[in-house]
Enzyme design. Sequence first.
Site, PDB file in Angstrom:
ATOM      1  N   GLU A 111      63.363  60.982  20.547  1.00  0.00           N
ATOM      2  CA  GLU A 111      62.325  60.020  20.910  1.00  0.00           C
ATOM      3  C   GLU A 111      62.882  58.931  21.833  1.00  0.00           C
ATOM      4  O   GLU A 111      62.176  58.463  22.739  1.00  0.00           O
ATOM      5  CB  GLU A 111      61.722  59.420  19.639  1.00  0.00           C
ATOM      6  CG  GLU A 111      60.932  60.455  18.840  1.00  0.00           C
ATOM      7  CD  GLU A 111      60.620  60.024  17.424  1.00  0.00           C
ATOM      8  OE1 GLU A 111      59.456  60.122  17.008  1.00  0.00           O
ATOM      9  OE2 GLU A 111      61.551  59.589  16.716  1.00  0.00           O
ATOM     10  N   GLU A 148      61.910  65.631  11.556  1.00  0.00           N
ATOM     11  CA  GLU A 148      61.435  64.706  10.523  1.00  0.00           C
ATOM     12  C   GLU A 148      60.651  65.400   9.415  1.00  0.00           C
ATOM     13  O   GLU A 148      60.804  65.072   8.235  1.00  0.00           O
ATOM     14  CB  GLU A 148      60.572  63.602  11.163  1.00  0.00           C
ATOM     15  CG  GLU A 148      61.361  62.505  11.849  1.00  0.00           C
ATOM     16  CD  GLU A 148      61.704  62.816  13.293  1.00  0.00           C
ATOM     17  OE1 GLU A 148      62.108  61.885  14.019  1.00  0.00           O
ATOM     18  OE2 GLU A 148      61.564  63.991  13.699  1.00  0.00           O
TER      19      GLU A 148
END
Length: 267
Positions: free
Chosen positions: A121, A141
């Site tokens: 990210e 995640e």
Amino acid sequence: MTAPHTPPRDPHEAPPAVLAEKREGILVITLNRPEAKNAATEEMALLMADILDDFAADDALAVAVLTGAGGTFCSGMDLKDFVKGRRPAVEGRGFLALTERPAPKPIIAAVEGYAVAGGFETMLACDLVVAAENAKFGLPEVKRGLVAAAGGLVALPNRAPRAIAMEMALTGDMFDAQYVRAAGLVNRVVPAGSALEAALELAAGIAANGPLAVRVTKRVIVEQAGWPADEAYARQQEIVGPVFESADAKEGATAFAEKRAPRWTGR
């Protein structure tokens, strides 16, 4: 009178978790926790905030390159810090003080090894990406019962086709450099070990250009996504108009006519 100097660092003192080095108009930012594959901590986020503020304010710096020490870009959030209640983010600025607020100047990610979870990210928050051919990317995640809330669910669908974003976010699997380049997320794939060198070459090309023009160009590209189509050119003109009246614009045209390198002033 002798000039004051900074005492040498205690060799027993741990080095900063984020390093910053100036190189002829380029700022090299290095995530520096190689023993933890540069997993991001609260300390790193605060250091990044200060470094990015200095980068924005320093007129001598045109572009930054973000990389990681020890052959890994960033393995995401440090889970040991997480269970202690600490987050590698700054309010209003996001993961590593970068994912929610773009820098006013270009940032190039130089990726070796892994760019996963928050590391991926963070890469998405950069403007350009140079990746080693053996680099790995992913949003794992969901495999940990978490969600990719630092840009994986917001920035990635705006950067890649919906199907790609869905697969990366829902499976949590790892993907290679060729896959993410085909998805439009990486600019250049280079031999392993040469990502920083290639990113610095790319940065030098940007740093050679007019600094006002570079900053305004990035601003328009970032902001135009939220403009109504029938207002886009008018809004662009409000931003770019002063550049055409600047001393740098006149210098660029004069230098071209005189067949010499321009001497930018940033004004």
